[in-house]
Design a protein around this motif. Sequence first.
Motif, PDB file in Angstrom:
ATOM      1  N   ARG A  51      38.881  40.744  40.787  1.00 24.46           N
ATOM      2  CA  ARG A  51      40.344  41.451  41.267  1.00 24.46           C
ATOM      3  C   ARG A  51      41.230  42.072  40.173  1.00 24.46           C
ATOM      4  N   ASP A  81      45.256  36.064  41.807  1.00 27.30           N
ATOM      5  CA  ASP A  81      44.847  37.349  42.061  1.00 27.30           C
ATOM      6  C   ASP A  81      43.996  37.401  43.501  1.00 27.30           C
ATOM      7  N   LEU A 111      41.986  42.271  47.409  1.00 30.22           N
ATOM      8  CA  LEU A 111      40.978  43.413  46.747  1.00 30.22           C
ATOM      9  C   LEU A 111      39.582  42.385  47.087  1.00 30.22           C
ATOM     10  N   TRP A 112      38.692  43.704  47.036  1.00 31.15           N
ATOM     11  CA  TRP A 112      37.230  43.209  47.288  1.00 31.15           C
ATOM     12  C   TRP A 112      37.000  42.770  45.835  1.00 31.15           C
TER      13      TRP A 112
END
Length: 224
Positions: free
Chosen positions: A96, A179, A184-185
């Motif tokens: 991330r 994070d 996020l992927w």
Amino acid sequence: MSSEDGLTVTERTRLRRLREYGSHRRADLDAVLGAGFLCHLGVLVDGSPRVIPTGYGVDGDTLYLHGSVAARSLREAPQTEVCVTVTHLDGLVLARSVFEHSFGYRSAMVYGIPRLVTDPEEKLHGLRVLTGNCAPGQWDYARRPSRKELAATSLLALELTEASVKISDGPPDDGDSPDAALGLWAGTVPITTVYGRPLADPVLPPGIEPPEHIAALEGRTPGA
């Protein structure tokens, strides 16, 4: 100096950073070396470091390396300490945060003072080991080296006693960090090395097909 599972642990091979990835087990070293046939030979030449890619083969406790007698790196190697590294890239580890990005890999470092192989029988044996490591069966298929070709070839032998291994796999390390809430992927992207379909020499006469041991490589991974 101590020993762990057959490998000598020295100040050079003692694992200090990311020790959880490291190993001094001989079985792990054999697995890394057995999965490839290209290494990098690090040696000092006139006080300057040089790192040369070259082929290798393993027979028991001996790592064989070869090259041209004209190569200064190989002429210097039998007189000094060297470091041989083998690395296999297995994937990208995408986290991330950029800071946590890394690679999946298997690597080995071998230290020592190699000896120059001068005995004719051992030289032929070592070259056969090298050839068979990258293309099993090719030594018995192709023409053997002539005396002139053998004279132009250097073969080094390095004992597999002082070495260390590092293996990194698995997902990113930031799954339990702040994070993780970024949305996020994160994950891994595998990288696989496989033999492709054999391509004939353009000047090869029609009707000469790849021998069985070469055709059988297609789709396989080195060392499999």
